[in-house]
Motif scaffolding. Structure first.
Motif, mmCIF file in Angstrom:
data_model
loop_
_atom_site.group_PDB
_atom_site.id
_atom_site.type_symbol
_atom_site.label_atom_id
_atom_site.label_comp_id
_atom_site.label_asym_id
_atom_site.label_seq_id
_atom_site.Cartn_x
_atom_site.Cartn_y
_atom_site.Cartn_z
ATOM 1 N N PRO A 37 -8.537 2.737 -0.170
ATOM 2 C CA PRO A 37 -9.499 1.826 0.469
ATOM 3 C C PRO A 37 -9.426 0.404 -0.063
ATOM 4 O O PRO A 37 -9.675 -0.549 0.683
ATOM 5 C CB PRO A 37 -10.857 2.466 0.142
ATOM 6 C CG PRO A 37 -10.528 3.930 -0.043
ATOM 7 C CD PRO A 37 -9.169 3.957 -0.675
ATOM 8 N N ALA A 38 -9.030 0.246 -1.332
ATOM 9 C CA ALA A 38 -8.954 -1.102 -1.898
ATOM 10 C C ALA A 38 -7.872 -1.938 -1.237
ATOM 11 O O ALA A 38 -7.894 -3.172 -1.326
ATOM 12 C CB ALA A 38 -8.690 -1.019 -3.407
ATOM 13 N N ALA A 39 -6.922 -1.319 -0.565
ATOM 14 C CA ALA A 39 -5.854 -2.070 0.082
ATOM 15 C C ALA A 39 -6.360 -2.913 1.236
ATOM 16 O O ALA A 39 -5.733 -3.896 1.624
ATOM 17 C CB ALA A 39 -4.782 -1.106 0.582
ATOM 18 N N ALA A 40 -7.507 -2.546 1.812
ATOM 19 C CA ALA A 40 -8.052 -3.314 2.937
ATOM 20 C C ALA A 40 -8.413 -4.725 2.529
ATOM 21 O O ALA A 40 -8.405 -5.638 3.366
ATOM 22 C CB ALA A 40 -9.270 -2.586 3.511
ATOM 23 N N ARG B 137 -1.968 -8.958 0.094
ATOM 24 C CA ARG B 137 -0.716 -9.319 -0.586
ATOM 25 C C ARG B 137 -0.192 -8.139 -1.414
ATOM 26 O O ARG B 137 0.989 -7.806 -1.360
ATOM 27 C CB ARG B 137 -0.945 -10.532 -1.487
ATOM 28 C CG ARG B 137 0.321 -11.060 -2.149
ATOM 29 C CD ARG B 137 0.009 -12.245 -3.051
ATOM 30 N NE ARG B 137 1.214 -12.781 -3.649
ATOM 31 C CZ ARG B 137 1.978 -13.712 -3.100
ATOM 32 N NH1 ARG B 137 1.666 -14.201 -1.900
ATOM 33 N NH2 ARG B 137 3.057 -14.162 -3.711
ATOM 34 N N ASP B 138 -1.079 -7.515 -2.167
ATOM 35 C CA ASP B 138 -0.654 -6.381 -2.985
ATOM 36 C C ASP B 138 -0.240 -5.204 -2.104
ATOM 37 O O ASP B 138 0.707 -4.479 -2.434
ATOM 38 C CB ASP B 138 -1.787 -5.949 -3.915
ATOM 39 C CG ASP B 138 -1.991 -6.943 -5.048
ATOM 40 O OD1 ASP B 138 -1.011 -7.582 -5.449
ATOM 41 O OD2 ASP B 138 -3.145 -7.085 -5.506
ATOM 42 N N LEU C 56 5.208 -5.895 -11.184
ATOM 43 C CA LEU C 56 4.118 -5.471 -10.321
ATOM 44 C C LEU C 56 2.802 -5.994 -10.868
ATOM 45 O O LEU C 56 2.630 -6.106 -12.087
ATOM 46 C CB LEU C 56 4.053 -3.938 -10.235
ATOM 47 C CG LEU C 56 5.193 -3.199 -9.508
ATOM 48 C CD1 LEU C 56 4.987 -1.697 -9.642
ATOM 49 C CD2 LEU C 56 5.274 -3.598 -8.060
ATOM 50 N N SER C 57 1.886 -6.275 -9.952
ATOM 51 C CA SER C 57 0.554 -6.660 -10.405
ATOM 52 C C SER C 57 -0.150 -5.444 -11.001
ATOM 53 O O SER C 57 0.275 -4.297 -10.809
ATOM 54 C CB SER C 57 -0.255 -7.222 -9.232
ATOM 55 O OG SER C 57 -0.522 -6.187 -8.295
ATOM 56 N N LYS C 58 -1.233 -5.703 -11.710
ATOM 57 C CA LYS C 58 -1.978 -4.610 -12.318
ATOM 58 C C LYS C 58 -2.489 -3.642 -11.264
ATOM 59 O O LYS C 58 -2.438 -2.410 -11.446
ATOM 60 C CB LYS C 58 -3.158 -5.171 -13.120
ATOM 61 C CG LYS C 58 -3.908 -4.144 -13.936
ATOM 62 C CD LYS C 58 -3.027 -3.566 -15.037
ATOM 63 C CE LYS C 58 -3.814 -2.621 -15.921
ATOM 64 N NZ LYS C 58 -2.972 -1.990 -16.960
ATOM 65 N N LEU C 59 -2.932 -4.158 -10.141
ATOM 66 C CA LEU C 59 -3.442 -3.313 -9.078
ATOM 67 C C LEU C 59 -2.321 -2.466 -8.475
ATOM 68 O O LEU C 59 -2.499 -1.270 -8.204
ATOM 69 C CB LEU C 59 -4.097 -4.183 -7.999
ATOM 70 C CG LEU C 59 -4.929 -3.463 -6.934
ATOM 71 C CD1 LEU C 59 -6.042 -2.652 -7.570
ATOM 72 C CD2 LEU C 59 -5.491 -4.474 -5.939
ATOM 73 N N GLN C 60 -1.144 -3.049 -8.276
ATOM 74 C CA GLN C 60 -0.012 -2.302 -7.731
ATOM 75 C C GLN C 60 0.451 -1.204 -8.683
ATOM 76 O O GLN C 60 0.856 -0.124 -8.247
ATOM 77 C CB GLN C 60 1.145 -3.254 -7.419
ATOM 78 C CG GLN C 60 0.900 -4.147 -6.218
ATOM 79 C CD GLN C 60 2.004 -5.166 -6.038
ATOM 80 O OE1 GLN C 60 2.600 -5.649 -7.002
ATOM 81 N NE2 GLN C 60 2.285 -5.516 -4.778
ATOM 82 N N GLN C 61 0.387 -1.476 -9.972
ATOM 83 C CA GLN C 61 0.735 -0.448 -10.954
ATOM 84 C C GLN C 61 -0.202 0.748 -10.841
ATOM 85 O O GLN C 61 0.231 1.913 -10.835
ATOM 86 C CB GLN C 61 0.694 -1.038 -12.365
ATOM 87 C CG GLN C 61 1.733 -2.112 -12.626
ATOM 88 C CD GLN C 61 1.512 -2.816 -13.953
ATOM 89 O OE1 GLN C 61 0.641 -2.423 -14.749
ATOM 90 N NE2 GLN C 61 2.281 -3.859 -14.203
ATOM 91 N N GLU C 62 -1.500 0.461 -10.755
ATOM 92 C CA GLU C 62 -2.478 1.542 -10.642
ATOM 93 C C GLU C 62 -2.290 2.303 -9.325
ATOM 94 O O GLU C 62 -2.362 3.542 -9.297
ATOM 95 C CB GLU C 62 -3.893 0.964 -10.731
ATOM 96 C CG GLU C 62 -4.200 0.344 -12.088
ATOM 97 C CD GLU C 62 -5.543 -0.363 -12.102
ATOM 98 O OE1 GLU C 62 -6.176 -0.417 -11.019
ATOM 99 O OE2 GLU C 62 -5.957 -0.857 -13.173
#
Length: 457
Positions: free
Chosen positions: A129-132, A136-137, A194-200
């Protein structure tokens, strides 16, 4: 008096026992030297095998993981609000072919301008859901070339617009190396790709099974790509190499075999033929880069053939392979017993008939072996291809030998220097495995043909 004179000589002569001792000492020394030589040779073989094992082992360890790639399976909504395009044009009875082609081109242009990143973001938001709220990520999680895959799906079947389809999408190269552990996770965040969010997200999707390591079909079905490294493949290089090898087979093998037959069976033995034989042996030892310089000067600068084309690469490799084919073919002809020639001539056959009806069929297995080994050697050459421009980036599959192309060894060279080191180091080893597999297959074919058709006398 005579016996008295002979006594000192007999007294000074070596005893039979001392002669036996000398012989035994010499024999023991000879056996010792033979044992040392035998163990030295065995040690050299073992060291060579160990070094080859280390080489192949390192290539396999690095390359085998590259045959699998992080793949994300998503339920993709082909939302008509995002994919806002008219119906695909259909050829009307009152419409000319040119008008239809123009309408179809305009429709494809509309399709290309669809915001496919938004389609991917909406599909990814179903599982994250956070992808919405992080466009960019979300876009960076999928290889950029997969947008073209979605576009091609709609182009092939426009009826899928408005439906939901399960689609496997290749993850971005940075996601792939992150999940495979090719990036040091302890590095500071500003040094990560990768960004921190992409890593997670990557770790979470991998644990949930949304991302899995699937066989990389892109490695064999796609061409090289700079915009989408994760989907870069070897197809263009493989096709280019196949075209060049076909040219080598058509050019070098017939010419080499005919030259060997003439020199071995029909050429007069004089200074001219001796000079030709010496030059053929010398050409077999010439560095391959010299043939590349010759090809650039003759085929490109003088004859005007296209740069970086398989036709030029094939002709250059043919020149390089020709001495090997001639030498191997002559050795095969010499291996045929002279009695076969003499028997053919004795029953009335002409020298030509004796050659082509009796000697040549018996020499064919050795000739095939030499030709295949020569082609396998040419397949792995890189230096001459670099000098004729085949190191250029070519993102297409050649349809003819006159079009620009790459080759397997050159593709390995290009990937080795790619700036995305963590990803392409494994891809380079995978390409080496493919090249070695082709070369081993060719050598195995040569051994099979030799054993299959070889005749013993």
């Amino acid at each position: 008096m005579a016996s008295t004179a002979e006594t000192p000589a007999l007294a000074g002569a070596p005893s039979p026992r001392s002669n036996r001792d000398v012989v035994e000492q010499n024999l023991a020394r000879r056996h010792r030297n033979e044992a040392i030589f035998r163990f030295t040779g065995l040690g050299a073989i073992l060291v060579g095998i160990a070094l080859v094992g280390v080489l192949f082992g390192s290539i396999l360890i690095k390359g085998v993981p590259a045959f699998t790639q992080a793949t994300m399976t998503l339920e993709v909504d082909f939302d008509p609000e995002i994919i806002n395009i008219p119906e695909r044009p259909v050829l009307q009875a009152s419409q000319s072919v040119a008008e239809y082609e123009q309408a179809l081109l305009s429709w494809r242009r509309r399709l290309a301008f669809v915001n496919w990143n938004k389609v991917i973001q909406a599909s990814l938001a179903k599982v994250l859901p956070a992808a919405a709220d992080n466009a960019r990520d979300a876009a960076g999680m999928i290889a950029s070339g997969e947008r073209i895959k979605l576009r091609d799906m709609v182009e092939a079947d426009p009826s899928i617009v408005g439906t939901t389809q399960a689609v496997s999408l290749v993850a971005a190269a940075n996601v792939d190396v992150w999940l495979k552990g090719n990036i040091d996770r302890t590095l500071p965040q500003h040094m990560q790709q990768l960004s921190k969010l992409q890593q997670e997200w990557s770790d979470e999707l991998y644990q949930r099974g949304v991302i899995s390591m699937a066989f990389s079909t892109a490695l064999f079905t796609n061409v090289d790509s700079r915009s989408s490294p994760a989907t870069a493949g070897l197809l263009g290089a493989i096709v280019g190499s196949v075209m060049m090898m076909l040219i080598v087979l058509v050019v070098a093998v017939p010419i080499g075999v005919m030259a060997a037959i003439y020199l071995e069976e029909f050429a007069p033995k004089n200074r001219l033929t001796d000079l030709i034989e010496v030059n053929i042996n010398n050409l077999a030892a010439v560095p391959s880069i010299v043939f590349g310089l010759l090809g650039a000067a003759v085929f490109i600068n003088f004859l005007g053939l296209p740069l970086s084309a398989p036709i030029v690469g094939g002709l250059v490799l043919s020149l390089m392979t020709l001495p090997t084919v001639i030498i191997a073919s002559r050795a095969s002809l010499r291996a045929v017993p002279p009695s076969i020639r003499q028997a053919a001539l004795g029953v009335g056959a002409s020298p030509m008939q004796a050659m082509f009806h009796h000697t040549l069929p018996l020499a064919v297995p050795g000739m095939l072996t030499g030709a295949i080994i020569g082609v396998a050697q040419a397949l792995g050459e890189t230096a001459p291809l670099l000098l004729i421009g085949m190191n250029a980036f070519v993102a297409s599959v050649p349809s003819t030998p006159m079009e620009q192309s790459s080759a397997l060894p050159v593709q390995i060279y290009l990937w080795q220097g790619n700036e995305l080191r963590n990803f392409f180091e494994a891809r380079t080893s995978a390409a080496i495995i493919v090249l070695l597999a082709v070369m081993i297959t060719l050598n195995a074919l040569a051994i099979f043909l030799r054993n299959r058709f070889e005749r013993r006398w």
